[in-house]
Design a protein around this motif. Sequence first.
Motif: not given
Length: 434
Positions: A15-17, A38-39, A378-380, A387-391
Amino acid sequence: MAAFVFSVMVVFSSPGSTYAASFDLGAKSAILVDANTGKVLFSKEPDLTLPPASMTKMMTEYLVLEAIEKGTISWDTTTQISDYPYSISANPSFSGVGLKQNHDYTVRELYEAMAINSDNATTIALAELVAGSEKDFVDMMNKKAKEMGLPDYQFVNSTGLSNKDLGENRPKGTEADATNLLSARSTAMLAYHLINDYPESLEVTSVTTTKFDGQTIQNWNWMLPNMPGYLKQFGYDGVDGLKTGFTDLAGYCFTGTAERDGQRLISVVMKTDSKEARFQETAKLFNYGFQQFSTKELYPAGYQVKDQSELKVTKGKEDQVEVETKSALKTMVKNGEEKQYSVKYHFDKDKLTKDGKITAPVKKGDKVGTAELVYKGDEKYTNLLSGKPQKTTVDLVTTSSVEKANWFMLALGGIGDFFSDVFTGAVDTVKGWF
């Protein structure tokens, strides 16, 4: 042994692809990462576990460098070659550097042969030196993988060879037909830790040719600038690592890293079609990263969100204090996406009262929370390590000091609050009569 292993034939999407439009990459699995934050900038089946072949040696490199850092060994420590690595070196099918027995080799010599020429026997010799046996070294490899948080891994030897190639020499406790396994994501995480924890590793991996025991050995990384002769065509400006790999089962794979204008990328391609293809596909990834992304300061230090720049103060000589970002908010930004980012405040609840006030005294520069860079495009974009959304966050601090009010002013305030409550109560009572 801690490991998470899937069949090498299973293909699934994460799902992170992230996929670039019209981006055709000739690799079974791949990932591209900003080495600073690490993005994840691009990925293709990044969680598919495959044999990494000699990319396994990055873990051996890490553990050797860690042992040097701890003082267990040094670059000048010498060791001799036992029968096991000698038999590997003497086997022409492994095309090693030709180690000798009854001869002292320094850790530096063995490390350079491993990291530059991908030599298997010198890798085993280092594993035995660090841990006493390759079996114990494999235990260290799996333990370190767990510490690093690699999501998909299995280490069964120090070199990346299949155990069937090692025959009776395979590390005790491992299966005869076992092989090392990593996903592209785990491989990138390993590379991330290697070059960030031990940047000196790049001083070795960037060497094109060197001398070993009187002979010239060559780097298998053809993307290094200034490679000799025919290989020069594969050179890519900024590449200084990291590790090639090939076995019949793994195919051709490569973990690369390159830096341009202070911006470093890490790439992994697994199961490409040829020696040349692994570098050609890596060049596509690097081109995409360097041409489509750049590190940008989106909000400067001292930035204040409109209508949220003030924090109420209780028990202070002033009723409020302003807050701002302590440092600039920067991230790797894709071309045209600058306006897709905003700032969100997160106040530290432990430092505020129930009604959201900060209690005096307050010092200038006190941290009261964090400011987060929020992406709304729109990107992921995910983070390689979590492994989580970039913060991306920075500290949120006060811009000035607020002294605590003296007892007389606090008392007056208390009296005022008392009569205010009495008056409010009386008004409510009167309203109740009607």
